[in-house]
Design a protein around this motif. Structure first.
Motif, PDB file in Angstrom:
ATOM      1  N   ILE A   1       9.226  30.280 -53.373  1.00  0.00           N
ATOM      2  CA  ILE A   1       9.070  31.525 -52.614  1.00  0.00           C
ATOM      3  C   ILE A   1       7.733  32.161 -52.985  1.00  0.00           C
ATOM      4  O   ILE A   1       7.435  32.361 -54.155  1.00  0.00           O
ATOM      5  N   GLN A   2       6.925  32.464 -51.962  1.00  0.00           N
ATOM      6  CA  GLN A   2       5.604  33.033 -52.191  1.00  0.00           C
ATOM      7  C   GLN A   2       5.451  34.437 -51.631  1.00  0.00           C
ATOM      8  O   GLN A   2       4.514  35.142 -51.968  1.00  0.00           O
ATOM      9  N   LEU A   3       6.359  34.834 -50.752  1.00  0.00           N
ATOM     10  CA  LEU A   3       6.271  36.132 -50.088  1.00  0.00           C
ATOM     11  C   LEU A   3       7.685  36.642 -49.856  1.00  0.00           C
ATOM     12  O   LEU A   3       8.596  35.853 -49.606  1.00  0.00           O
ATOM     13  N   MET A   4       7.846  37.955 -49.940  1.00  0.00           N
ATOM     14  CA  MET A   4       9.154  38.551 -49.656  1.00  0.00           C
ATOM     15  C   MET A   4       9.077  39.329 -48.354  1.00  0.00           C
ATOM     16  O   MET A   4       8.085  40.013 -48.136  1.00  0.00           O
ATOM     17  N   PRO A   5      10.087  39.244 -47.535  1.00  0.00           N
ATOM     18  CA  PRO A   5      11.234  38.349 -47.625  1.00  0.00           C
ATOM     19  C   PRO A   5      10.904  36.966 -47.066  1.00  0.00           C
ATOM     20  O   PRO A   5      10.062  36.831 -46.183  1.00  0.00           O
ATOM     21  N   THR A   6      11.565  35.970 -47.600  1.00  0.00           N
ATOM     22  CA  THR A   6      11.489  34.610 -47.063  1.00  0.00           C
ATOM     23  C   THR A   6      12.901  34.148 -46.778  1.00  0.00           C
ATOM     24  O   THR A   6      13.776  34.272 -47.631  1.00  0.00           O
ATOM     25  N   GLN A   7      13.105  33.614 -45.571  1.00  0.00           N
ATOM     26  CA  GLN A   7      14.396  33.049 -45.199  1.00  0.00           C
ATOM     27  C   GLN A   7      14.252  31.535 -45.186  1.00  0.00           C
ATOM     28  O   GLN A   7      13.318  31.004 -44.579  1.00  0.00           O
ATOM     29  N   VAL A   8      15.177  30.864 -45.864  1.00  0.00           N
ATOM     30  CA  VAL A   8      15.201  29.403 -45.867  1.00  0.00           C
ATOM     31  C   VAL A   8      16.475  28.979 -45.152  1.00  0.00           C
ATOM     32  O   VAL A   8      17.569  29.444 -45.495  1.00  0.00           O
ATOM     33  N   PHE A   9      16.333  28.114 -44.157  1.00  0.00           N
ATOM     34  CA  PHE A   9      17.455  27.646 -43.347  1.00  0.00           C
ATOM     35  C   PHE A   9      17.822  26.227 -43.742  1.00  0.00           C
ATOM     36  O   PHE A   9      16.941  25.379 -43.923  1.00  0.00           O
ATOM     37  N   PHE A  10      19.120  25.987 -43.863  1.00  0.00           N
ATOM     38  CA  PHE A  10      19.641  24.674 -44.212  1.00  0.00           C
ATOM     39  C   PHE A  10      20.619  24.238 -43.134  1.00  0.00           C
ATOM     40  O   PHE A  10      21.419  25.046 -42.643  1.00  0.00           O
ATOM     41  N   GLY A  11      20.564  22.957 -42.772  1.00  0.00           N
ATOM     42  CA  GLY A  11      21.502  22.406 -41.805  1.00  0.00           C
ATOM     43  C   GLY A  11      22.843  22.119 -42.446  1.00  0.00           C
ATOM     44  O   GLY A  11      23.004  22.243 -43.668  1.00  0.00           O
ATOM     45  N   PRO A  12      23.821  21.700 -41.646  1.00  0.00           N
ATOM     46  CA  PRO A  12      25.144  21.380 -42.178  1.00  0.00           C
ATOM     47  C   PRO A  12      25.119  20.269 -43.241  1.00  0.00           C
ATOM     48  O   PRO A  12      26.012  20.196 -44.080  1.00  0.00           O
ATOM     49  N   ASP A  13      24.087  19.431 -43.204  1.00  0.00           N
ATOM     50  CA  ASP A  13      23.964  18.348 -44.203  1.00  0.00           C
ATOM     51  C   ASP A  13      23.350  18.831 -45.511  1.00  0.00           C
ATOM     52  O   ASP A  13      23.170  18.054 -46.443  1.00  0.00           O
ATOM     53  N   GLY A  14      23.005  20.129 -45.599  1.00  0.00           N
ATOM     54  CA  GLY A  14      22.447  20.692 -46.823  1.00  0.00           C
ATOM     55  C   GLY A  14      20.939  20.575 -46.957  1.00  0.00           C
ATOM     56  O   GLY A  14      20.360  21.071 -47.917  1.00  0.00           O
ATOM     57  N   ARG A  15      20.297  19.953 -45.992  1.00  0.00           N
ATOM     58  CA  ARG A  15      18.836  19.798 -46.057  1.00  0.00           C
ATOM     59  C   ARG A  15      18.132  20.997 -45.439  1.00  0.00           C
ATOM     60  O   ARG A  15      18.606  21.571 -44.450  1.00  0.00           O
ATOM     61  N   GLU A  16      16.994  21.342 -46.019  1.00  0.00           N
ATOM     62  CA  GLU A  16      16.202  22.443 -45.473  1.00  0.00           C
ATOM     63  C   GLU A  16      15.691  22.047 -44.096  1.00  0.00           C
ATOM     64  O   GLU A  16      15.113  20.976 -43.920  1.00  0.00           O
ATOM     65  N   ILE A  17      15.906  22.931 -43.109  1.00  0.00           N
ATOM     66  CA  ILE A  17      15.457  22.647 -41.747  1.00  0.00           C
ATOM     67  C   ILE A  17      14.340  23.591 -41.300  1.00  0.00           C
ATOM     68  O   ILE A  17      13.771  23.407 -40.239  1.00  0.00           O
ATOM     69  N   GLY A  18      14.054  24.600 -42.124  1.00  0.00           N
ATOM     70  CA  GLY A  18      12.972  25.506 -41.780  1.00  0.00           C
ATOM     71  C   GLY A  18      12.955  26.709 -42.696  1.00  0.00           C
ATOM     72  O   GLY A  18      13.883  26.939 -43.466  1.00  0.00           O
ATOM     73  N   ARG A  19      11.854  27.428 -42.602  1.00  0.00           N
ATOM     74  CA  ARG A  19      11.732  28.667 -43.370  1.00  0.00           C
ATOM     75  C   ARG A  19      10.837  29.623 -42.615  1.00  0.00           C
ATOM     76  O   ARG A  19      10.036  29.224 -41.776  1.00  0.00           O
ATOM     77  N   HIS A  20      10.987  30.886 -42.925  1.00  0.00           N
ATOM     78  CA  HIS A  20      10.214  31.936 -42.280  1.00  0.00           C
ATOM     79  C   HIS A  20       9.892  32.994 -43.316  1.00  0.00           C
ATOM     80  O   HIS A  20      10.734  33.338 -44.142  1.00  0.00           O
ATOM     81  N   MET A  21       8.672  33.520 -43.264  1.00  0.00           N
ATOM     82  CA  MET A  21       8.275  34.607 -44.154  1.00  0.00           C
ATOM     83  C   MET A  21       8.103  35.864 -43.310  1.00  0.00           C
ATOM     84  O   MET A  21       7.397  35.841 -42.305  1.00  0.00           O
ATOM     85  N   GLY A  22       8.789  36.912 -43.704  1.00  0.00           N
ATOM     86  CA  GLY A  22       8.736  38.162 -42.960  1.00  0.00           C
ATOM     87  C   GLY A  22      10.093  38.479 -42.371  1.00  0.00           C
ATOM     88  O   GLY A  22      11.119  37.995 -42.828  1.00  0.00           O
ATOM     89  N   LYS A  23      10.076  39.306 -41.315  1.00  0.00           N
ATOM     90  CA  LYS A  23      11.333  39.755 -40.715  1.00  0.00           C
ATOM     91  C   LYS A  23      11.648  38.938 -39.466  1.00  0.00           C
ATOM     92  O   LYS A  23      10.750  38.463 -38.772  1.00  0.00           O
ATOM     93  N   LEU A  24      12.956  38.801 -39.205  1.00  0.00           N
ATOM     94  CA  LEU A  24      13.464  38.151 -37.999  1.00  0.00           C
ATOM     95  C   LEU A  24      14.531  39.040 -37.387  1.00  0.00           C
ATOM     96  O   LEU A  24      15.173  39.825 -38.083  1.00  0.00           O
ATOM     97  N   SER A  25      14.759  38.871 -36.095  1.00  0.00           N
ATOM     98  CA  SER A  25      15.845  39.593 -35.435  1.00  0.00           C
ATOM     99  C   SER A  25      17.154  38.834 -35.638  1.00  0.00           C
ATOM    100  O   SER A  25      17.164  37.661 -36.034  1.00  0.00           O
ATOM    101  N   GLU A  26      18.240  39.498 -35.337  1.00  0.00           N
ATOM    102  CA  GLU A  26      19.562  38.866 -35.444  1.00  0.00           C
ATOM    103  C   GLU A  26      19.625  37.619 -34.552  1.00  0.00           C
ATOM    104  O   GLU A  26      20.097  36.563 -34.972  1.00  0.00           O
ATOM    105  N   ALA A  27      19.132  37.738 -33.324  1.00  0.00           N
ATOM    106  CA  ALA A  27      19.152  36.608 -32.387  1.00  0.00           C
ATOM    107  C   ALA A  27      18.320  35.431 -32.909  1.00  0.00           C
ATOM    108  O   ALA A  27      18.718  34.272 -32.770  1.00  0.00           O
ATOM    109  N   GLU A  28      17.175  35.729 -33.511  1.00  0.00           N
ATOM    110  CA  GLU A  28      16.329  34.659 -34.050  1.00  0.00           C
ATOM    111  C   GLU A  28      17.012  33.938 -35.204  1.00  0.00           C
ATOM    112  O   GLU A  28      16.943  32.714 -35.308  1.00  0.00           O
TER     113      GLU A  28
END
Length: 129
Positions: free
Chosen positions: A91-118
């Motif tokens: 983690i290099q910046l707050m907030p950072t969201q890390v997304f994991f798929g059902p298989d437990g693997r990281e599928i993406g990440r985002h730094m900053g804010k996201l909406s509920e829909a995103e």
């Protein structure tokens, strides 16, 4: 020769004391590991209570947790209290969201804010069952 054997015996005894045993993971790392092993998509938010954007994301994530209840894990890890988790997940910046798929693997990440829909779209599930 006898001194060498004693030294080897002492070193062998130290190895059994747990000097080389890995430390247990931090609470945040363990939380993410348990969630990603469950077979459900997971978002892990890394931030801090002192961060205004993180507090705003907490509100969004609370709504996501309610709308995806039982179909995804929504985690918040306070890296000001769990630096090991920040290091483990790079983690290099707050907030950072890390997304994991059902298989437990990281599928993406985002730094900053996201909406509920995103957030829900990145989890790959519908908002309502």
């Amino acid at each position: 020769m006898r001194r060498l054997l004693i030294a080897v015996a002492l070193l062998g005894g130290l190895a059994g004391c747990g000097a080389d045993a890995p430390l247990p993971p931090s609470p945040g790392v363990k939380l993410v590991q348990n969630a990603t092993a469950s077979g459900l998509p997971t978002i892990a938010e890394f931030g801090a209570e002192t961060c205004a954007s993180c507090r705003e994301m907490k509100v969004v994530l609370d709504r996501v947790a309610q709308s995806t209840q039982g179909r995804a894990h929504v985690l918040v890890v306070d890296i000001s209290k769990d630096w090991e988790a920040a290091q483990m997940f790079r983690i290099q910046l707050m907030p950072t969201q890390v997304f994991f798929g059902p298989d437990g693997r990281e599928i993406g990440r985002h730094m900053g804010k996201l909406s509920e829909a995103e957030v829900i779209a990145r989890l790959g599930i519908a908002a309502t069952p």
